[in-house]
Design a protein around this motif. Structure first.
Motif, PDB file in Angstrom:
ATOM      1  N   GLY A   1      36.330  33.150  52.992  1.00 23.09           N
ATOM      2  CA  GLY A   1      35.229  32.375  53.541  1.00 23.09           C
ATOM      3  C   GLY A   1      34.285  31.828  52.500  1.00 23.09           C
ATOM      4  N   VAL A   2      34.674  31.938  51.224  1.00 24.65           N
ATOM      5  CA  VAL A   2      33.844  31.407  50.149  1.00 24.65           C
ATOM      6  C   VAL A   2      34.735  30.618  49.200  1.00 24.65           C
ATOM      7  N   ILE A   3      34.105  29.875  48.338  1.00 25.89           N
ATOM      8  CA  ILE A   3      34.828  29.134  47.323  1.00 25.89           C
ATOM      9  C   ILE A   3      34.118  29.324  45.998  1.00 25.89           C
ATOM     10  N   GLY A   4      34.858  29.147  44.922  1.00 24.83           N
ATOM     11  CA  GLY A   4      34.281  29.360  43.599  1.00 24.83           C
ATOM     12  C   GLY A   4      34.866  30.588  42.955  1.00 24.83           C
ATOM     13  N   THR A   5      35.159  30.489  41.672  1.00 27.49           N
ATOM     14  CA  THR A   5      35.728  31.610  40.940  1.00 27.49           C
ATOM     15  C   THR A   5      34.627  32.541  40.459  1.00 27.49           C
ATOM     16  N   SER A   6      35.017  33.777  40.183  1.00 27.15           N
ATOM     17  CA  SER A   6      34.066  34.736  39.629  1.00 27.15           C
ATOM     18  C   SER A   6      34.797  35.926  39.048  1.00 27.15           C
ATOM     19  N   THR A   7      34.282  36.453  37.944  1.00 31.88           N
ATOM     20  CA  THR A   7      34.792  37.702  37.379  1.00 31.88           C
ATOM     21  C   THR A   7      33.781  38.823  37.564  1.00 31.88           C
ATOM     22  N   THR A   8      32.890  38.660  38.530  1.00 38.87           N
ATOM     23  CA  THR A   8      31.895  39.688  38.861  1.00 38.87           C
ATOM     24  C   THR A   8      32.401  40.529  40.018  1.00 38.87           C
ATOM     25  N   PRO A   9      32.619  41.814  39.822  1.00 42.66           N
ATOM     26  CA  PRO A   9      33.202  42.660  40.873  1.00 42.66           C
ATOM     27  C   PRO A   9      32.416  42.662  42.190  1.00 42.66           C
ATOM     28  N   SER A  10      31.099  42.577  42.123  1.00 38.06           N
ATOM     29  CA  SER A  10      30.284  42.670  43.338  1.00 38.06           C
ATOM     30  C   SER A  10      30.450  41.464  44.255  1.00 38.06           C
ATOM     31  N   LEU A  11      31.092  40.417  43.783  1.00 39.60           N
ATOM     32  CA  LEU A  11      31.302  39.222  44.600  1.00 39.60           C
ATOM     33  C   LEU A  11      32.641  39.245  45.338  1.00 39.60           C
ATOM     34  N   TYR A  12      33.261  40.424  45.374  1.00 38.20           N
ATOM     35  CA  TYR A  12      34.526  40.604  46.088  1.00 38.20           C
ATOM     36  C   TYR A  12      34.357  41.690  47.139  1.00 38.20           C
ATOM     37  N   THR A  13      35.088  41.546  48.247  1.00 28.54           N
ATOM     38  CA  THR A  13      34.944  42.492  49.349  1.00 28.54           C
ATOM     39  C   THR A  13      36.213  43.315  49.619  1.00 28.54           C
ATOM     40  N   HIS A  14      37.353  42.847  49.164  1.00 30.28           N
ATOM     41  CA  HIS A  14      38.614  43.556  49.407  1.00 30.28           C
ATOM     42  C   HIS A  14      39.261  43.900  48.075  1.00 30.28           C
ATOM     43  N   TRP A  15      39.774  45.122  47.992  1.00 28.99           N
ATOM     44  CA  TRP A  15      40.360  45.623  46.756  1.00 28.99           C
ATOM     45  C   TRP A  15      41.680  46.332  47.021  1.00 28.99           C
ATOM     46  N   GLY A  16      42.593  46.189  46.070  1.00 26.65           N
ATOM     47  CA  GLY A  16      43.818  46.966  46.119  1.00 26.65           C
ATOM     48  C   GLY A  16      43.616  48.329  45.488  1.00 26.65           C
ATOM     49  N   GLN A  17      44.674  49.118  45.468  1.00 25.19           N
ATOM     50  CA  GLN A  17      44.605  50.484  44.940  1.00 25.19           C
ATOM     51  C   GLN A  17      44.814  50.539  43.433  1.00 25.19           C
ATOM     52  N   GLY A  18      45.311  49.485  42.853  1.00 23.93           N
ATOM     53  CA  GLY A  18      45.463  49.429  41.405  1.00 23.93           C
ATOM     54  C   GLY A  18      46.872  49.724  40.926  1.00 23.93           C
ATOM     55  N   THR A  19      47.183  49.196  39.752  1.00 20.32           N
ATOM     56  CA  THR A  19      48.455  49.456  39.085  1.00 20.32           C
ATOM     57  C   THR A  19      48.171  49.657  37.597  1.00 20.32           C
ATOM     58  N   GLN A  20      48.765  50.697  37.021  1.00 22.40           N
ATOM     59  CA  GLN A  20      48.448  51.074  35.651  1.00 22.40           C
ATOM     60  C   GLN A  20      49.241  50.238  34.649  1.00 22.40           C
ATOM     61  N   VAL A  21      48.542  49.757  33.632  1.00 20.76           N
ATOM     62  CA  VAL A  21      49.169  49.058  32.516  1.00 20.76           C
ATOM     63  C   VAL A  21      48.862  49.831  31.249  1.00 20.76           C
ATOM     64  N   THR A  22      49.899  50.188  30.514  1.00 17.69           N
ATOM     65  CA  THR A  22      49.733  50.910  29.262  1.00 17.69           C
ATOM     66  C   THR A  22      50.424  50.155  28.143  1.00 17.69           C
ATOM     67  N   VAL A  23      49.670  49.833  27.106  1.00 21.21           N
ATOM     68  CA  VAL A  23      50.209  49.088  25.972  1.00 21.21           C
ATOM     69  C   VAL A  23      50.142  49.974  24.740  1.00 21.21           C
ATOM     70  N   SER A  24      51.286  50.229  24.149  1.00 26.90           N
ATOM     71  CA  SER A  24      51.347  51.094  22.971  1.00 26.90           C
ATOM     72  C   SER A  24      51.445  50.260  21.696  1.00 26.90           C
ATOM     73  N   SER A  25      50.899  50.819  20.626  1.00 26.91           N
ATOM     74  CA  SER A  25      50.902  50.092  19.347  1.00 26.91           C
ATOM     75  C   SER A  25      52.161  50.363  18.552  1.00 26.91           C
TER      76      SER A  25
END
Length: 124
Positions: free
Chosen positions: A100-124
């Protein structure tokens, strides 16, 4: 109840690539903002990419040129292609949405729905 489910995380060596996927159970509006965020223990969640229903995208400088966000409307899916991965990219990655909104954002508080997450691990 709308749900977001991420997949595609895993372990990779520095310089490698991963593509994360996020499937939404429903799209209640033609207007939306969607994004990818990441979080490490003890730190705040930070945005790494966002797009909206108008096709606009935004990235913070620390991933610009390495990460690409995209959407497949037919599959109700959001993607994050991550190239040239670095050990500091190691984190839990989350998909997020707001409708119901438009416009991009990287601010977490401007989002209402979230997934459970997926882990990313990068080794050197």
């Amino acid at each position: 109840h709308m749900q977001l489910v991420e997949s595609g995380g895993g372990s990779v060596q520095a310089g490698g690539s991963l593509r994360l996927s996020c499937v939404a159970s429903d799209y209640p509006s033609n207007l939306y903002r969607m994004g990818w965020f990441r979080q490490t223990p003890g730190n705040e969640r930070e945005g790494v990419a966002s797009l909206d229903s108008a096709g606009s995208t935004v990235y913070p400088d620390f991933v610009l040129g390495r990460f690409t966000i995209s959407r497949d409307n037919a599959k109700n899916s959001l993607y994050l292609l991550m190239n040239s991965l670095k050990p500091e990219d190691t984190a839990m990655y989350y998909c997020a949405a707001r409708y119901g909104v438009i416009g991009t954002s990287t601010t977490p508080s401007l989002y209402t729905h979230w997934g459970q997450g997926t882990q990313v691990t990068v080794s050197s």
